[in-house]
Design an enzyme around this catalytic site. Structure first.
Site, short mmCIF file in Angstrom:
data_model
loop_
_atom_site.label_atom_id
_atom_site.label_comp_id
_atom_site.label_asym_id
_atom_site.label_seq_id
_atom_site.Cartn_x
_atom_site.Cartn_y
_atom_site.Cartn_z
CG HIS A 136 -0.36 0.30 2.52
ND1 HIS A 136 0.00 -0.69 3.42
CD2 HIS A 136 -0.05 1.46 3.13
CE1 HIS A 136 0.49 -0.14 4.51
NE2 HIS A 136 0.47 1.17 4.36
CG ASP A 166 0.04 -4.05 2.62
OD1 ASP A 166 0.13 -3.55 1.49
OD2 ASP A 166 0.06 -3.38 3.67
N GLY A 245 3.29 6.31 8.45
CA GLY A 245 4.61 6.57 7.89
C GLY A 245 5.60 5.47 8.20
CG ASN A 246 6.67 3.89 12.05
OD1 ASN A 246 6.07 4.57 12.88
ND2 ASN A 246 7.99 3.83 12.02
CB SER A 247 3.58 1.67 5.91
OG SER A 247 2.36 1.90 6.53
CB VAL A 304 -11.92 -27.45 3.61
CG1 VAL A 304 -11.49 -28.88 3.40
CG2 VAL A 304 -10.85 -26.66 4.37
#
Length: 520
Positions: A136, A166, A245-247, A304
């Protein structure tokens, strides 16, 4: 950055009241997306790098923190992504008598072009300039630029992305040099209570390479909300300070090894409140290695449909509440070949007991096609082991279902009465038509007492169609009463039901599930 909303207003208010809201830590400004972000992710890691950031074990706690910061900081980058957006000019005379003149030939204005920016973090996992971040952070970006710890800037290109976890892998361009890279730890060595440090660029470009610390608060976090953020990760929870912002920034242990990629926070304010989630290193290693090698990710597939085990059923069969009950077996899949059946309860995978039924999905999906997996199942209360060779998930068409809104016909049979907190009616032609299934038979739950054990423990709901009682098929309310009447007071019995759910295209499918009731 502010936060992008992904929940409905009602769901948002309910989630905020009960447990807070999940937020991404990426700073975004695309179409003011940062002002709407709520349920999204933050970060991720990658495959084994050639650098060695590991720290010796014999340091004091202060020296260890300092040593880790000195070793890991040079491997962390700030990611600045830019997107070019065109917006159609708005008619300034809309709603006024002059509106028609704006639409005359030669009067239409050209689309306006905007440049929007987003901020995130990343970490080098190969000394050749390969780094990992969140999908992202870089999604739909037209230009990507990374700033290194020494202040130098480089352009970057995307090697591969995996939206389901992600994760994204980038390659720095135009640099004839080697880069410091982080060492990858092992998920088996990550323990609750262990010290960890988080790195990244929270909130602002000016706050690059911010270092925070905390502990591992919990492991294997899965839920319906978290699945919405990341389909195939069982998160690490930490109280290290993580913010928008730490992403994409790393979460490391006090040996300098990467154990997770910071991904999401649970918050009522949009900022750090001590509950953050990181994508675990085993998922990062699996996904990034495949993206680097082939640009795609292959996942194991069992075949399943499954759900949680209601309290009453867990009690009847003596299985943990975290187990997963099989509600359907897809034809032609490894599950069918191995002999799995609807009603089986999967208790453990590879000898590890499930603590949440959602773990069945994350565990299987992080294995490769062709891998052999050992399942421990309960069938009618008897435990057995089963070996299954996984298929490739991409070969099967997987469609999610959402709860149906259609209601059963409200008319009651004359003989209908409340049983176990249930008010039942036989399936009517109108109800069959409403769900688009002319063949279904059984007893529909027209009403249910929400204080009853049938609702609270057996997890039955209005509109459910009971089709089997005590393992005997029923086609009507009379059949239900006949079978029920033969049971002794205090006796527990199996119930098979069908739940109408949306098929994603406006139709309805019937989802099979099992539970248990006890006769008062």
């Amino acid at each position: 950055m502010t936060v992008r909303r992904t929940l409905s207003v009602g769901s948002l208010l309910a989630a905020a009241f009960v447990a807070g809201i999940l937020f991404t830590t990426a700073s975004a400004n695309w179409f003011d997306a940062g002002d709407r972000a709520a349920l999204t992710s933050l970060a991720t890691e990658a495959p084994a790098g050639s650098g060695d950031t590991r720290i010796a074990d014999n340091l004091s706690i202060d020296d260890a923190f300092v040593a880790v910061a000195e070793r890991v900081n040079p491997t962390v980058v700030q990611i600045r992504s830019e997107r070019i957006v065109e917006r159609q000019a708005v008619n300034p005379f809309q709603g006024l008598p002059f509106e028609q003149y704006f639409n005359q030939p030669g009067m239409n204005q050209q689309p306006q072009v905007f440049r929007t920016n987003a901020l995130g973090s990343g970490v080098f996992i190969r000394d050749s300039g390969i780094l990992v971040t969140n999908n992202h952070v870089i999604q739909d970006a037209d230009d990507l630029e990374v700033m290194l710890y020494d202040g130098s800037f480089y352009e970057a290109e995307v090697l591969g992305t995996d939206p389901s976890t992600d994760l994204a892998v980038l390659q720095v361009r135009g640099a004839e040099r080697t880069f410091p890279s982080v060492s990858l730890g092992r998920i088996e060595d990550v323990k609750i209570g262990q010290w960890v440090m988080a790195f990244g660029s929270p909130l602002s470009e000016e706050l690059g390479n911010t270092v925070t610390s905390g502990i591992i608060s919990a492991l294997r976090r899965t839920s319906q909300q978290l699945t919405g953020l990341n389909t195939f990760s069982a998160f690490i929870q930490t109280d290290a300070a993580i913010n928008p912002g730490n992403s994409g920034g790393p979460l490391v242990n006090l040996r300098g090894e990467l154990v997770g990629i910071n991904s999401a926070i649970y918050s009522r304010s949009g900022g750090n409140q001590g509950i953050a989630f990181s994508i675990p290193v085993d998922v990062v290693r699996n996904v990034t290695s495949q993206l680097i090698d082939s640009g795609t990710v292959e996942r194991g597939f069992l075949g399943v449909n499954f759900s949680n085990v209601p309290e009453t059923l867990a009690r009847l069969q003596g299985v943990p509440r975290g187990a997963a009950q099989v509600t359907a077996v897809t034809p032609g899949t490894p599950a069918e070949a191995a002999g799995l059946q609807p009603g089986d309860i999967i208790v453990a995978v590879q000898g590890v007991e499930l603590r949440d039924f959602n773990e069945l999905r994350t565990t299987i999906a992080n294995m490769r096609p062709g891998d052999k997996v050992e399942l421990q199942i309960s069938r009618d209360g008897d435990l057995r082991k089963m070996s299954v060779e996984l298929a490739n998930r991409a070969e099967f068409d997987l469609v999610g279902a959402l709860p149906a809104e259609r209601q059963p016909d409200s008319r009651r049979d004359d003989a209908n009465e409340e049983l176990l907190g249930l008010q039942l009616q036989s399936v009517t032609p109108e109800f069959r038509q409403a769900i688009g299934n002319a063949d279904v038979e059984g007893a529909v739950i027209a009403r249910i007492d929400q204080n009853s054990k049938a609702f609270r423990e057996a997890e039955l709901r209005q509109r459910d169609i009971i089709v089997e009682v005590d393992r005997k098929p029923i086609a009507s309310v009379d059949d239900f009463r006949r079978v029920y009447g033969r049971l002794d007071s205090g006796e527990s019995f199996m119930v098979q039901a069908l739940r109408p759910v949306n098929d994603g295209s406006g139709g309805v499918v019937l989802q099979k599930f099992f539970t248990a009731l006890t006769k008062p």
